[in-house]
Design a protein around this motif. Structure first.
Motif, PDB file in Angstrom:
ATOM      1  N   GLY A   9       0.688  -1.111  -0.035  1.00  0.00           N
ATOM      2  CA  GLY A   9       0.215  -0.111  -0.084  1.00  0.00           C
ATOM      3  C   GLY A   9       0.885   1.260  -0.059  1.00  0.00           C
ATOM      4  O   GLY A   9       0.232   2.438  -0.374  1.00  0.00           O
ATOM      5  N   ASN A  10       2.119   1.206   0.246  1.00  0.00           N
ATOM      6  CA  ASN A  10       3.040   2.310   0.324  1.00  0.00           C
ATOM      7  C   ASN A  10       3.522   2.576  -1.280  1.00  0.00           C
ATOM      8  O   ASN A  10       3.296   1.844  -1.937  1.00  0.00           O
ATOM      9  N   SER A  11       4.172   3.672  -1.190  1.00  0.00           N
ATOM     10  CA  SER A  11       4.475   4.127  -2.335  1.00  0.00           C
ATOM     11  C   SER A  11       6.124   4.109  -2.503  1.00  0.00           C
ATOM     12  O   SER A  11       6.588   4.326  -1.416  1.00  0.00           O
ATOM     13  N   LEU A  12       6.701   3.623  -3.531  1.00  0.00           N
ATOM     14  CA  LEU A  12       8.012   3.376  -3.613  1.00  0.00           C
ATOM     15  C   LEU A  12       8.721   4.497  -4.315  1.00  0.00           C
ATOM     16  O   LEU A  12       8.484   4.880  -5.519  1.00  0.00           O
ATOM     17  N   THR A  21      12.765  13.056  -8.148  1.00  0.00           N
ATOM     18  CA  THR A  21      12.182  11.832  -7.623  1.00  0.00           C
ATOM     19  C   THR A  21      11.056  11.112  -8.617  1.00  0.00           C
ATOM     20  O   THR A  21      10.377  12.008  -9.347  1.00  0.00           O
ATOM     21  N   VAL A  22      11.168   9.702  -8.748  1.00  0.00           N
ATOM     22  CA  VAL A  22      10.397   8.916  -9.548  1.00  0.00           C
ATOM     23  C   VAL A  22       9.631   7.987  -8.617  1.00  0.00           C
ATOM     24  O   VAL A  22      10.054   7.337  -7.774  1.00  0.00           O
ATOM     25  N   TRP A  41      18.777   6.860  -4.127  1.00  0.00           N
ATOM     26  CA  TRP A  41      18.363   5.829  -2.690  1.00  0.00           C
ATOM     27  C   TRP A  41      16.675   5.915  -2.997  1.00  0.00           C
ATOM     28  O   TRP A  41      16.045   6.552  -3.756  1.00  0.00           O
ATOM     29  N   LEU A  42      16.356   4.996  -2.158  1.00  0.00           N
ATOM     30  CA  LEU A  42      14.790   4.332  -2.323  1.00  0.00           C
ATOM     31  C   LEU A  42      14.353   4.624  -0.909  1.00  0.00           C
ATOM     32  O   LEU A  42      14.931   4.336   0.187  1.00  0.00           O
ATOM     33  N   GLU A  43      13.236   5.073  -0.859  1.00  0.00           N
ATOM     34  CA  GLU A  43      11.887   5.289   0.245  1.00  0.00           C
ATOM     35  C   GLU A  43      10.748   4.749   0.102  1.00  0.00           C
ATOM     36  O   GLU A  43      10.130   4.781  -1.362  1.00  0.00           O
ATOM     37  N   SER A  44      10.084   4.214   0.996  1.00  0.00           N
ATOM     38  CA  SER A  44       8.761   3.504   0.993  1.00  0.00           C
ATOM     39  C   SER A  44       8.150   4.579   1.726  1.00  0.00           C
ATOM     40  O   SER A  44       8.281   4.716   2.963  1.00  0.00           O
TER      41      SER A  44
END
Length: 620
Positions: free
Chosen positions: A100-103, A134-135, A188-191
């Motif tokens: 349900g989160n966005s990456l 950001t993508v 870098w990657l965030e959720s």
């Protein structure tokens, strides 16, 4: 109480790529990526974004392919680059991803034009080699992975492209260096939840003991969604507040519950300055209507300080503060404009402070946010300067101003930044003294910058011809200390040239009569001087002045700094430069940051503890 909604009090991970907007979980995607040159520019036509075969080479991100640290080390012309990396379950786990989160895939900087695909789906295009983007990635199923492909276009001969000190000739010449193409800051990657914070900006008002905060949101919030904020300093609570979120934004102002700020008797305890870099920690959370937990939470910070000018002096927190600056290229031998690692950024700030400088003029580069973080925390003032284009026209103007606005948006909450510099030495506006259109661009950039941030100084065209400007800055590589004293030693000496031709041979002010009158009353800063090279040991190495031994270098520096310390007509100065940089061997240190003279002796010279010229005339 808001404890259940707010994150830990301060940024504890000093390697976070965006320290003023730090989430508890993220993962660094630095390391090996698939890589290919595409000199024929056939990759899109041949389906490279969709192909599953690996590229023919590997590169270490975030180092540019021209650098040795990348594993490529190819400084020749390549206009198109391709990158590929698989993002799998281990990456998702490290980012704390939940269903349900966005990456979010963040790029700190990619030079110059970037297109991003995931599993063949085109997601984003970004133009600008020094600013982030950001993508949002498509969902990745349980047990699955996603292949990210990045195409970069960076024309090495395009002079309408903001490029700073990156050379457009095959080999470095004069003051320009090897190029920095492609990915050169952290990926870098965030959720995050679908509704999340995308930007936070702080505007402190020390006189009113208040801070204004503007937050940008990823989407329209549900009615009743709140933004909750808590401020503290060294663990002491200062303020809490709540704002109702409007579509796309949330704004609030908090008054600090501190007697020292309200009555001013102990105000200095909470003001940021190089000698006492106090930071206010901020915890920010988005809370949905009736929510028991925050939908998003970040840790941030800011500093209370003000900058201004009066009576020929630069003011910090309403008091005269002489500018003692060094020119920093932010270039490393093995990694070019990319820092070797996060520790190198802290070490760079610490070196500048250890040498005795209070200010860094970051030259032709939008520096890594982690450098600014350490400047905030260790107490180093910064002038931020836009990398130049080298031809004038509608295309270069659009590119320059678009990227400059992105840079200001990224960095406008760092207390270390005290001045914005949209132009340097008329690069890109070479005929500004004669060409009305170029003059209009200089004027427009000044006023645009002031409109985006009225709290800092704006230098319209550092070192050369000025229109309206908040500091009158000059570049002068005169290496005779007596001549420097004769030109800048007193206000009277300064008056002999300030309304005509400067010592560097340029007209000082070229704006309207009103702009000239205003600019010529501003503090004068010698924003480039020195450039002393220790006897070059390789072909092409140079400086503005040459000396043959360490002893000669030390004496020459003692004389130069002794002179500028005695120049009462100056509000400050900036020495060229911090480090040797490729063919420029005029650094106080070599390219590996080793001082050419023992650091304690260099510091004594820089801060003015050494005796000035014994036989110099006494200018009073």
């Amino acid at each position: 109480m808001m404890d259940e909604h707010l994150p830990a009090a301060r940024v504890s991970d000093d390697t976070h790529p965006r320290p003023q907007m730090a989430r508890a979980r993220w993962t660094d995607l630095s390391g090996p990526w698939g890589f290919a040159f595409d000199d024929e520019d056939r990759g899109v036509r041949d389906g490279w974004p969709r192909a599953s075969m690996p590229f023919d080479r590997s590169i270490i991100v975030p180092f540019p392919p021209e650098s040795r640290a990348s594993g490529i080390g190819d400084t020749s012309f390549h206009g198109v680059l391709w990158y590929r990396r698989s993002i799998g379950q281990e990456d998702l786990a490290e980012a704390g991803h939940t269903e349900g989160n966005s990456l979010l895939l963040h790029f700190g900087a990619v030079d110059y034009e970037a297109d991003v695909w995931a599993d063949g789906l085109h997601l984003a295009h970004h133009e600008g080699g020094h600013t982030p983007f950001t993508v949002e990635l498509p969902p990745i199923g349980t047990g699955g992975a996603s292949t990210v492909v990045v195409r970069v276009r960076d024309d090495p001969e395009d002079l309408a492209q903001p490029r700073g000190k990156q050379d457009w000739q095959p080999e470095p010449h004069a003051v320009w260096y090897d190029r920095t193409s492609g990915i050169w800051q952290t990926v870098w990657l965030e959720s995050v939840p679908p509704l999340h914070l995308t930007h936070v900006a702080w505007r402190p008002d020390a006189a009113a003991a208040r801070v204004h905060m503007d937050a940008e949101l990823s989407r329209r919030p549900r009615p009743g969604t709140q933004l909750r904020v808590r401020l503290s300093c060294d663990g002491t609570p200062l303020a809490e507040g709540t704002a109702v979120c409007a579509p796309g934004t949330a704004r609030t102002a908090l008054t600090l519950d501190v007697d020292a700020l309200r009555n001013g008797q102990d105000l200095d305890r909470y003001l940021w300055c190089p000698e006492h870099p106090v930071l206010i920690d901020a915890e920010v959370a988005l809370v949905p209507p009736g929510g028991a937990a925050a939908s998003d939470a970040i840790a941030s910070y800011f500093g209370f300080r003000s900058v201004g000018t009066d009576r020929g002096r630069f003011l910090l927190n309403d008091r005269p503060h002489p500018i003692r600056a060094v020119l920093s290229q932010g270039f490393w031998p093995r990694s070019h404009l990319a820092a070797p690692d996060a520790d190198a950024l802290r070490a760079e700030v610490q070196l500048i402070r250890d040498l005795g400088f209070t200010t860094a003029r970051i030259h032709q580069k939008i520096e890594d946010p982690r450098f600014l973080y350490w400047a905030d925390r260790l107490g180093l003032m910064v002038w931020e300067e836009m990398p130049s284009v080298y031809e004038f026209g509608a295309r270069s103007t659009r590119r320059l101003l678009d990227e400059w606005q992105e840079a200001i948006h990224r960095d406008d909450s760092h207390p270390c930044i005290v001045a914005w510099v949209p132009f340097n030495e008329s690069w890109g506006v070479q005929h500004v003294a004669m060409d009305g259109a170029q003059k209009d661009l200089l004027r427009a950039a000044y006023h645009l910058t002031r409109s985006l941030d009225p709290t800092r100084l704006v230098i319209s065209n550092d070192g050369w011809e000025h229109t309206g400007s908040d500091l009158l800055t000059l570049h002068d590589y005169e290496n005779d200390p007596r001549s420097l004293l004769a030109c800048y030693g007193t206000f009277e000496a300064r008056a002999r040239w300030i309304r005509g031709i400067a010592p560097n041979g340029r007209r000082v002010a070229v704006g309207t009569p009103e702009e000239q009158a205003s600019t010529l009353e501003q503090p004068v800063v010698l924003s480039e001087f020195g450039g002393v090279s220790l006897h070059p040991d390789h072909d092409g190495a140079w400086g503005y002045s040459l000396v043959g031994s360490v002893d000669e270098l030390e004496q020459h520096l003692r004389d130069l700094f002794g002179a500028v310390h005695r120049c009462a007509g100056l509000a400050g100065w900036c020495f060229t430069q911090l480090t040797d940089t490729q063919q420029e061997t005029n650094g106080l240190t070599d390219a590996d940051r080793v001082p050419k003279i023992p650091l304690d002796r260099l510091r004594a010279i820089i801060v003015g503890e050494e005796h000035p010229l014994s036989d110099a005339p006494d200018f009073g």
